[in-house]
Design an enzyme around this catalytic site. Structure first.
Site, PDB file in Angstrom:
ATOM      1  N   GLU A   5      -5.164  -8.499  -0.446  1.00 46.36           N
ATOM      2  CA  GLU A   5      -5.988  -8.086   0.702  1.00 46.36           C
ATOM      3  C   GLU A   5      -7.411  -7.909   0.200  1.00 46.36           C
ATOM      4  O   GLU A   5      -7.663  -7.096  -0.696  1.00 46.36           O
ATOM      5  CB  GLU A   5      -5.471  -6.791   1.341  1.00 46.36           C
ATOM      6  CG  GLU A   5      -4.184  -6.959   2.129  1.00 46.36           C
ATOM      7  CD  GLU A   5      -3.822  -5.731   2.958  1.00 46.36           C
ATOM      8  OE1 GLU A   5      -4.756  -5.032   3.432  1.00 46.36           O
ATOM      9  OE2 GLU A   5      -2.619  -5.470   3.137  1.00 46.36           O
TER      10      GLU A   5
ATOM     11  N   GLN B 165      -8.281 -11.259   7.788  1.00 48.42           N
ATOM     12  CA  GLN B 165      -7.021 -11.932   8.024  1.00 48.42           C
ATOM     13  C   GLN B 165      -7.281 -13.269   8.669  1.00 48.42           C
ATOM     14  O   GLN B 165      -8.409 -13.557   9.046  1.00 48.42           O
ATOM     15  CB  GLN B 165      -6.119 -11.058   8.900  1.00 48.42           C
ATOM     16  CG  GLN B 165      -5.674  -9.770   8.233  1.00 48.42           C
ATOM     17  CD  GLN B 165      -4.672  -8.983   9.068  1.00 48.42           C
ATOM     18  OE1 GLN B 165      -4.121  -9.488  10.044  1.00 48.42           O
ATOM     19  NE2 GLN B 165      -4.449  -7.745   8.693  1.00 48.42           N
TER      20      GLN B 165
ATOM     21  N   GLU C 163       0.833  -1.214   0.000  1.00 51.02           N
ATOM     22  CA  GLU C 163       0.000   0.000   0.000  1.00 51.02           C
ATOM     23  C   GLU C 163       0.863   1.258   0.000  1.00 51.02           C
ATOM     24  O   GLU C 163       0.653   2.176   0.806  1.00 51.02           O
ATOM     25  CB  GLU C 163      -0.983  -0.011   1.165  1.00 51.02           C
ATOM     26  CG  GLU C 163      -2.025  -1.113   1.029  1.00 51.02           C
ATOM     27  CD  GLU C 163      -3.189  -1.004   2.018  1.00 51.02           C
ATOM     28  OE1 GLU C 163      -3.185  -0.082   2.870  1.00 51.02           O
ATOM     29  OE2 GLU C 163      -4.103  -1.848   1.933  1.00 51.02           O
TER      30      GLU C 163
END
Length: 514
Positions: free
Chosen positions: A317, A366, A193
């Protein structure tokens, strides 16, 4: 008598017309793309209780463990078929300095986890512990290097420490810490990111930095690095365009990431994980289906610059992001997990499978105790979430051949908006078995679906599984019987190369055919 026959005919016609709009045609003889098992990957960050209390309890813990890693979590994830694990972040990766996490635990320096809760990180779980975890899981390690606050030398030496079999200061250091042979880690993220928490960079600046870091992350022995560039946030198509144009795709990087989270409302008010109405459910499913458009448009850009398909798209993600559970640390991102989350998981996995020509890895966020987790822990107790059971069900698609499907689906409508009610994946495994996963997104109505398997004359129904519950917000909790789990399913009628499947509302079904 005639009136009874007429009524019977009307009933048959009504059944025909109600099912005709739900039809799946599977082209069993046209498949050639492999569904990479790595699409079913996972992500664990130094965030909340994902690592500490999730996997890692330490060797002195009363919780049963091997080398400090708790046995029940490892056993559950192995049963689910975890293929890979991405670590140490996330935002944490670009402030993590790997040498702080090696050597004697008593001598490792501490740091403040500024991204997640401001807690003290004692670095007791570091490189050796992560590699031990991957070994116990039988999972491929995916390491995210620090490009944001680190140095080229730091990342270069981390690769050498893990992968080199030569005589050098880094390999001597590794041996002094108890590991003689290199691990040979293949997958490396070059930052995370970097458009945001990884440095707030422009795509042009990041492309230059990424190429520099890529140059100094070396191959050792027979191991060949698979470098993953930081890709776009959601619909930032310009970022993808710049990286594919300026980043030297195929040479400087072999994969590029995409991050997209499903949020029912917005970032300031994401909504409860368990207390939601049908409007929020519909918004969640609608926003999940936006992944289809994202994948198509990003892949179109990739195809222009990489027509030979050398670069994989890594959705490393993704998942539902809800408000944290009441009374928990806002920085720990702990949320419950309902049948709605299971539906989101199934739809996303179907989409990744659909685009498996490009999508070569995905990592749900996660694995334990954080966001759309597979497992929740509390002390020595453990819960398998509804999402866990989706991944366990979809294990049949790992490294199988994607079978092209044509789907006609009725719509699920709510407040003058609509989405398709049916989501599906069909694949053929090496042993010749065909697996069909089908989801009914409508929380109120059962659907009947006709399935034709073209290229086959006769099929046999071997077995079926289903995930559903009485309520769409049903979840599994500590000290209570599971509300959402895998159960057997057999509401299937077979005739020649076709079958009729009746799916309850809000359900996910897997069929094994031979």
């Amino acid at each position: 008598m005639k009136s009874k026959e007429l009524l019977s005919g009307i009933f048959i016609l009504s059944v025909f017309f109600s099912t005709a709009q739900n039809k799946i045609v599977v082209n069993t003889d046209l498949g050639h793309e492999k569904i990479s098992k790595h699409i079913y990957g996972h992500f664990s960050e130094h965030l909340g209780n994902c690592i500490y209390g999730g996997y890692w309890v330490g060797e002195d813990s009363e919780i049963p463990n091997i080398n400090g890693i708790r046995n029940d979590v490892v056993d559950a994830l192995r049963e689910m078929g975890i293929p890979n694990l991405r670590w140490p972040g996330g935002c944490f990766a670009d402030e993590y300095h790997w040498m702080d996490g090696i050597g004697s635990a008593q001598q490792r320096p501490t740091m403040i986890n500024t991204h997640w809760g401001g807690v003290t990180e004692d670095n007791s779980f570091g490189t050796h512990e992560f590699m031990e975890l991957c070994n116990q899981l039988g999972a491929e390690p995916v390491i995210c290097g620090n490009l944001g606050s680190g140095t080229v030398q730091e990342m270069s030496q981390w690769v050498e420490y893990l992968n080199s079999g030569n005589i050098s200061p880094m390999t001597d250091l590794r041996k002094s810490n108890g590991r003689d042979e290199p691990w040979g880690v293949k997958y490396w993220n070059l930052g995370n990111e970097n458009w945001g928490c990884g440095g707030n960079m422009t795509p042009e600046y990041y492309a230059n930095e990424m190429r520099r870091y890529s140059t100094y992350t070396k191959n050792y022995g027979e191991n060949r690095l698979f470098r993953i560039a930081c890709g776009p946030n959601g619909a930032d198509y310009n970022w993808m365009e710049v990286l594919m144009r300026n980043g030297n795709p195929g040479r400087s990087f072999q994969g590029i990431s995409l991050h997209y989270y499903t949020i029912a409302h917005d970032w300031s008010h994401k909504g409860s994980a368990t207390d939601f109405n049908e409007s929020e459910y519909f918004m969640t499913m609608s926003k999940t289906l936006f992944m289809d458009e994202l994948l198509e448009k990003h892949i179109n850009i990739m195809d222009r610059y990489d027509p030979d398909n050398k670069v994989g798209l890594f959705v490393d993600e993704w998942g539902n992001w809800h408000d944290v559970e009441p009374g928990t640390n806002p920085g720990f991102l702990y949320q419950q997990n309902t049948l709605r989350d299971a539906m989101v998981a199934a739809v996303n996995l179907d989409l990744f499978n659909k685009y498996s020509r490009r999508v070569k890895m995905a990592n749900i966020a996660q694995t334990v105790n954080v966001l759309q987790a597979m497992i929740l822990t509390r002390g020595d107790k453990m819960v398998k979430t509804p999402s866990y059971y989706v991944f366990k069900m979809y294990k049949v698609h790992h490294d199988a051949t994607l079978l092209p499907t044509d789907v006609e689906s009725e719509t699920y409508e709510f407040e003058n908006k609509s989405i398709p009610a049916v989501s599906t994946t069909a694949s053929k495994s090496d042993d010749g078995k065909i697996h069909l996963t089908i989801s009914n997104l409508n929380p109120n109505k059962a659907v009947s679906i006709s399935c034709e398997l073209r290229g086959m004359e006769m099929i046999n129904f071997e077995k079926g599984e289903i995930i559903t519950a009485d309520e769409v917000n049903a979840f599994n909790d500590f000290g209570k019987a599971e509300q959402v789990m895998l159960k057997s399913f057999a509401d299937v009628n077979v005739s020649g190369n076709s079958l009729q499947v009746n799916l309850p509302s809000k359900s996910i079904v897997m069929l094994e055919l031979n």
